[in-house]
Design a protein around this motif. Structure first.
Motif, PDB file in Angstrom:
ATOM      1  N   HIS A   1       1.713 -26.454  55.525  1.00  0.00           N
ATOM      2  CA  HIS A   1       1.477 -27.899  55.516  1.00  0.00           C
ATOM      3  C   HIS A   1       2.446 -28.513  54.518  1.00  0.00           C
TER       4      HIS A   1
ATOM      5  N   CYS B   1       0.494 -35.179  55.429  1.00  0.00           N
ATOM      6  CA  CYS B   1       1.105 -33.899  55.767  1.00  0.00           C
ATOM      7  C   CYS B   1       2.342 -34.180  56.608  1.00  0.00           C
TER       8      CYS B   1
ATOM      9  N   GLU C   1       4.434 -31.754  57.629  1.00  0.00           N
ATOM     10  CA  GLU C   1       4.863 -30.510  58.264  1.00  0.00           C
ATOM     11  C   GLU C   1       3.956 -30.307  59.470  1.00  0.00           C
TER      12      GLU C   1
ATOM     13  N   CYS D   1       1.498 -29.002  61.832  1.00  0.00           N
ATOM     14  CA  CYS D   1       0.624 -27.864  61.569  1.00  0.00           C
ATOM     15  C   CYS D   1      -0.396 -27.648  62.683  1.00  0.00           C
TER      16      CYS D   1
ATOM     17  N   HIS E   1      -2.582 -32.463  63.156  1.00  0.00           N
ATOM     18  CA  HIS E   1      -1.579 -32.779  62.126  1.00  0.00           C
ATOM     19  C   HIS E   1      -1.557 -34.256  61.745  1.00  0.00           C
TER      20      HIS E   1
HETATM   21 CU1  CUA Z   1      -1.011 -30.162  57.890  1.00  0.00          CU
HETATM   22 CU2  CUA Z   1       0.556 -31.208  59.298  1.00  0.00          CU
END
Ligand code: CUA
Length: 157
Positions: free
Chosen positions: A103, A138, A140, A142, A146
């Motif tokens: 993340h 976040c 990234e 995920c 997300h």
């Molecule tokens: Cu945790 Cu995107």
């Protein structure tokens, strides 16, 4: 016969060098494992909840000018204990890890943008100048949730 003797010497020398080289590499790899550099250290991702400080996520005052904020990231939320609340003008040391996948811990309008990797503790120190509410997101990808992975930090006067 004469040449053969020299060959033997060189061969022995070569083996000695190789052994020395391998042990230096081995020793330094071992040493690195025990003294990680750059504020990163490793953690068993299966035991995050039992490992300090992640067994008690939240904000803790370390001394007059320093606070530590411990956060556990997992799909698709941040566990920061009770609401994240820190004072402006003080050093906040963020310690973040993940229990599952990669993340990020990104605080809007700041330069805090940490990648959070399972098995690693990511540390970043930051001092908020302006009080207010800051969004933590976040960055990234995920998984399916997300885009819903965020929280908020409140910076008080
Ligand atoms: Cu945790 Cu995107």
């Amino acid at each position: 016969m004469h040449l053969h003797k020299y060959e033997k010497i060189w061969l022995t020398f070569g083996i000695v060098c190789l052994v020395a080289f391998l042990s230096i590499v081995g020793v330094s790899a071992f040493a690195q494992d025990h003294t990680p550099a750059g504020g990163m250290h490793t953690i068993d991702p299966e035991k995050v909840r039992e490992t300090a400080p992640f067994n008690e996520p939240g904000v803790k005052q370390l001394d007059d000018d320093t606070y530590q904020a411990t956060i556990v990231a997992s799909a698709f939320a941040y566990d920061e204990g009770e609401a994240l609340q820190v004072p402006a003008g003080k050093e906040i040391i963020f310690k973040v890890t993940s229990t599952d996948v990669v993340h990020s811990f990104t605080i809007d309008n700041t330069n805090v943008n940490m990648m959070v990797v399972p098995g690693q503790v990511t540390t970043k120190s930051y001092t908020f100048k302006e009080p207010g509410k800051y969004l933590i997101i976040c960055n990234e990808y995920c998984g399916t949730g997300h885009h819903y992975m965020y929280t908020e930090i409140e910076v008080t006067e």
